[in-house]
Design a protein around this motif. Structure first.
Motif, mmCIF file in Angstrom:
data_model
loop_
_atom_site.group_PDB
_atom_site.id
_atom_site.type_symbol
_atom_site.label_atom_id
_atom_site.label_comp_id
_atom_site.label_asym_id
_atom_site.label_seq_id
_atom_site.Cartn_x
_atom_site.Cartn_y
_atom_site.Cartn_z
ATOM 1 N N TYR A 119 0.841 -1.205 0.000
ATOM 2 C CA TYR A 119 0.000 0.000 0.000
ATOM 3 C C TYR A 119 0.878 1.259 0.000
ATOM 4 C CZ TYR A 119 -4.224 2.743 0.991
ATOM 5 O OH TYR A 119 -5.261 3.612 0.901
ATOM 6 N N GLN A 120 1.918 1.202 0.831
ATOM 7 C CA GLN A 120 2.816 2.362 0.927
ATOM 8 C C GLN A 120 3.497 2.635 -0.401
ATOM 9 O OE1 GLN A 120 5.555 1.987 4.241
ATOM 10 N NE2 GLN A 120 3.915 1.257 5.571
ATOM 11 N N GLU A 121 3.869 1.554 -1.101
ATOM 12 C CA GLU A 121 4.503 1.698 -2.408
ATOM 13 C C GLU A 121 3.529 2.357 -3.388
ATOM 14 O OE1 GLU A 121 6.607 -1.326 -5.467
ATOM 15 O OE2 GLU A 121 6.690 -1.879 -3.323
ATOM 16 N N GLY A 122 2.278 1.894 -3.319
ATOM 17 C CA GLY A 122 1.232 2.462 -4.186
ATOM 18 C C GLY A 122 1.041 3.945 -3.914
ATOM 19 N N MET A 123 1.107 4.326 -2.649
ATOM 20 C CA MET A 123 0.942 5.734 -2.290
ATOM 21 C C MET A 123 2.052 6.583 -2.907
ATOM 22 S SD MET A 123 -0.167 5.457 1.708
ATOM 23 C CE MET A 123 -0.329 7.183 2.059
ATOM 24 N N LEU A 124 3.271 6.065 -2.868
ATOM 25 C CA LEU A 124 4.407 6.829 -3.392
ATOM 26 C C LEU A 124 4.375 6.927 -4.912
ATOM 27 C CD1 LEU A 124 7.160 5.416 -0.999
ATOM 28 C CD2 LEU A 124 6.287 7.774 -1.065
ATOM 29 N N LEU A 125 3.848 5.873 -5.543
ATOM 30 C CA LEU A 125 3.847 5.859 -7.003
ATOM 31 C C LEU A 125 2.623 6.524 -7.627
ATOM 32 C CD1 LEU A 125 5.147 2.210 -7.614
ATOM 33 C CD2 LEU A 125 6.398 4.346 -7.991
ATOM 34 N N ALA A 126 1.611 6.798 -6.815
ATOM 35 C CA ALA A 126 0.350 7.325 -7.362
ATOM 36 C C ALA A 126 0.554 8.685 -8.024
ATOM 37 C CB ALA A 126 -0.664 7.462 -6.240
ATOM 38 N N SER A 127 -0.143 8.878 -9.148
ATOM 39 C CA SER A 127 -0.074 10.177 -9.823
ATOM 40 C C SER A 127 -0.810 11.214 -8.964
ATOM 41 C CB SER A 127 -0.735 10.097 -11.194
ATOM 42 O OG SER A 127 -2.129 9.920 -11.025
ATOM 43 N N THR B 222 5.145 9.969 11.357
ATOM 44 C CA THR B 222 5.808 9.311 12.491
ATOM 45 C C THR B 222 6.178 7.860 12.159
ATOM 46 O OG1 THR B 222 3.650 8.811 13.421
ATOM 47 C CG2 THR B 222 4.795 10.711 14.348
ATOM 48 N N ASN B 223 5.543 7.280 11.150
ATOM 49 C CA ASN B 223 5.871 5.906 10.762
ATOM 50 C C ASN B 223 6.693 5.861 9.471
ATOM 51 O OD1 ASN B 223 4.329 3.877 12.645
ATOM 52 N ND2 ASN B 223 2.981 5.636 12.304
ATOM 53 N N ASP B 224 7.203 7.039 9.072
ATOM 54 C CA ASP B 224 8.063 7.143 7.879
ATOM 55 C C ASP B 224 7.415 6.560 6.623
ATOM 56 O OD1 ASP B 224 10.103 8.481 9.079
ATOM 57 O OD2 ASP B 224 11.070 6.626 9.792
ATOM 58 N N ILE B 225 6.111 6.771 6.483
ATOM 59 C CA ILE B 225 5.433 6.255 5.280
ATOM 60 C C ILE B 225 5.537 7.282 4.164
ATOM 61 C CG2 ILE B 225 3.208 5.477 4.336
ATOM 62 C CD1 ILE B 225 2.543 4.497 7.209
ATOM 63 N N VAL B 226 5.002 8.475 4.407
ATOM 64 C CA VAL B 226 5.131 9.586 3.450
ATOM 65 C C VAL B 226 5.353 10.861 4.265
ATOM 66 C CG1 VAL B 226 3.764 8.715 1.480
ATOM 67 C CG2 VAL B 226 2.612 9.769 3.436
ATOM 68 N N SER B 227 5.590 11.978 3.556
ATOM 69 C CA SER B 227 5.807 13.242 4.278
ATOM 70 C C SER B 227 4.490 13.760 4.857
ATOM 71 C CB SER B 227 6.397 14.282 3.324
ATOM 72 O OG SER B 227 5.424 14.596 2.348
ATOM 73 N N PHE B 228 4.607 14.711 5.794
ATOM 74 C CA PHE B 228 3.424 15.267 6.445
ATOM 75 C C PHE B 228 2.467 15.922 5.432
ATOM 76 C CE2 PHE B 228 1.039 18.571 8.640
ATOM 77 C CZ PHE B 228 0.573 17.889 9.749
ATOM 78 N N GLY B 229 3.039 16.552 4.408
ATOM 79 C CA GLY B 229 2.203 17.300 3.460
ATOM 80 C C GLY B 229 1.586 16.447 2.366
#
Lengths: 304, 291
Positions: A61-69, A163-170
């Motif tokens: 899921y985290q990978e998908g979040m980073l790759l999403a347009s 806090t879980n280093d998934i994505v940035s706050f923004g």
């Protein structure tokens, strides 16, 4: 005239603060607590049909979040925020139905109608103030709760992600976050206009019926049954079903909507271009005339 | 007293299922009058007052302050106040909320005056109306009405169900603090004895009709009540009284247009109370119909 309308609307807010201020706020507060609790790991919700826990943010899921347009990301976030607000909208929707049924019945029941009618306010002004309350004011009362809920959800999720280093706050804070509030309020105003024939029908029953619920339901049920027997159609039933649903997902709406999305302001103009909307407005004019006439002539204060 | 007509009713008829609640009412009420509508249940008093307020449709001609109450009700209500039932203020409101409401919708309402009147009562501005006693609700309603600069005040059984203290207070407040000689007040009540001291005029109604209308001053000149001495009862009877009754074992005769000097010689003479006069007039009307 404006001072009178302002006073009348303030009176509506004072009388119905439980349904339109406290109840949606309570629902928003509960939802905020649940969301914050889930993101801060205090609890999670897992049923056969619904799963709301931080466990969904696995590596895939985290990978998908980073790759999403940016578009796909915005679409998912906006849809998620809309879904979050649905319990509040449903609460207010039921509140509006109850309000419509009781607003003219209660003043007969407690005989306060005698006092209201001793004031230099025409029946038409009274009805218009209630319409303005339903169409414009109630959505404005609802919006702060949606803003609160969305803000708490976004903040909780952002804190969790960072806090879980998934994505940035923004990551979640797209430019749509604030502009969608305006779309929501316009959409709610459109929704109130779309459902207005139902609200007015319930108000009409309250002006004459000793049992307003029976007075509202029986003529409709009889009409639906007779229409089915005589014409083999169900126009009335479909009309009611449509009006109780979301305007942008009605059968008559020119654009099919298969996914949950935030409506655009231009969608409202599409609604205004439909025949169904104007048929509803015609029904509203007839019902307003009926309410004004019945309220001004009915001296039977018996309401059970 | 100005002779401007506040109410002009001509052949006003209201029927309910074939029965005439108002059966051709002809009535003129001038500015400054405090007029009592007196009659038994079903006389048409409340129906007439509702007609004046534009709450029901009637046949015939009716003008209130030069307006048709049915067509111009909300315009008329800027100059007409009413208390047409007891304790009808919305119970969910606080005193402050109801005052703010009236202040917002009534151009003739004086909030400061109302607060000043209320300050003489035990009613708190933060109180909900539902917790006030029935008497306090009427006090609040009267305070609101008294703070409205209206030309006509309509009161239909305004003190029904209240105890004696509140009833007395209601009328004394009305006359001392509200009535200024220019306002017109229309009162209907069953407790005639409580209002007869404040009335300038009386209208007797029965079965939807006006049986008699006159000023109290004229009534007191026209009608006299005699309690004759024991030995003068026969003489009193011979003078042709309008009505005769026995009160605590004593004969009481009521005369119309009698010579006061003639009556003075045979007993105690005084103007009749309105309730007794009403009964006498009703009896006279009934006898005339039977003849």
């Amino acid at each position: 005239m404006m001072t009178v309308l302002f006073t009348m609307i303030r009176r509506e807010i004072q009388e119905h603060k439980l349904a339109f201020i406290y109840a949606p706020f309570a629902v928003a507060l509960v939802l905020c607590l649940v969301i914050a609790s889930v993101y801060f790991g205090i609890t999670d919700i897992q049923t056969n049909e619904f799963n709301f826990s931080t466990e969904i943010y696995d590596e895939e899921y985290q990978e998908g979040m980073l790759l999403a347009s940016p578009e796909a990301k915005a679409r998912v976030i906006r849809a998620g925020l809309i879904v979050l607000g649905l319990p509040i909208l449903l609460t207010v929707g039921f509140g509006l139905l109850a309000y419509s049924l009781s607003t003219f019945a209660d003043e007969r029941k407690d005989r306060s109608l005698i006092f209201w009618r001793s004031m230099p306010v025409s029946d038409l002004t009274t009805v218009l103030s209630k319409l303005l309350f339903v169409i414009f004011v109630v959505p404005l009362l609802v919006l702060p709760n949606i803003i609160l809920l969305q803000s708490v959800a976004m903040l909780s999720a952002s804190i969790y992600f960072v806090t879980n280093d998934i994505v940035s706050f923004g990551y979640l804070w797209t430019s749509y976050f604030i502009t969608d509030w305006f779309r929501i309020i316009f959409s709610l105003w459109a929704q109130a206009l779309w459902g207005l024939p139902i609200f007015l029908w319930l108000m009409f029953a309250g002006t004459y019926a000793r049992r307003p619920l029976v007075g509202a339901a029986v003529p409709i049920v009889v009409t639906i049954v007779l229409e089915g027997i005589i014409f083999k159609t169900n126009v009335v039933l479909e009309f009611i079903e449509n009006r109780l649903g979301f305007w942008s997902r009605a059968d008559s709406f020119p654009v099919a909507s298969d996914e949950i999305r935030v409506v655009d302001i231009s969608d409202i103009f599409l609604m205004l271009s439909t025949q169904a909307f104007w048929i509803g407005m015609l029904a509203c004019i007839i019902l307003v005339a009926g309410i004004v006439y019945t309220r001004s002539t009915n001296n039977d204060y018996t309401v059970e | 007293m100005s002779s401007d007509l506040v109410i002009k009713a001509s052949e006003v008829i209201k029927s309910y299922e074939g029965n005439n609640a108002l059966d051709g009412i002809n009535l003129e009420v001038a500015s400054g009058q405090i007029l009592g509508l007196i009659g038994p249940n079903g006389a048409g008093k409340s129906t007439f007052l509702q007609t004046v307020l534009g709450l029901i449709n009637t046949e015939g001609n009716l003008e209130v302050l030069g307006l048709d109450p049915r067509k111009d009700r909300h315009k008329l209500l800027k100059d007409v106040c009413s208390i047409t039932d007891v304790a009808v203020l919305p119970k969910w409101m606080t005193v402050d909320q109801v005052l703010t409401y009236v202040n917002g919708v009534h151009p003739g309402f004086n909030l400061q005056k109302c607060l000043s009147i209320l300050s003489r009562t035990n009613i708190k501005r933060s109180s909900k109306i539902k917790i006030l006693s029935r008497g306090m609700v009427v006090q609040l309603h009267l305070s609101i009405v008294m703070a409205i600069n209206a030309k006509l005040l309509v009161l239909d059984e305004p003190t029904l169900g209240l105890d004696l203290v509140y009833r007395k207070e209601f009328y004394s407040q009305l006359i001392e603090d509200y009535y200024d000689g220019n306002k017109t007040i229309l009162i209907s009540t069953h407790q005639v004895e409580e209002i007869e001291g404040v009335l300038s005029d009386a209208v007797f109604m029965n079965q939807g009709r006006v049986v008699m209308q006159d000023s109290i001053e004229s009534i007191n000149k026209k009608f006299l009540e005699l309690r004759p001495n024991q030995e003068s009862v026969e003489k009193a009877q011979a003078l042709g009284p309008l009505h005769h009754r026995t009160e605590l074992g004593r004969e009481v005769f009521l005369y119309e247009d009698a010579d006061i000097n003639e009556l003075n010689g045979i007993g105690e003479v005084r103007p009749p109370v309105i309730a007794d006069l009403f009964i006498a007039i009703m009896e006279k009307t009934r006898k005339e119909v039977e003849l």
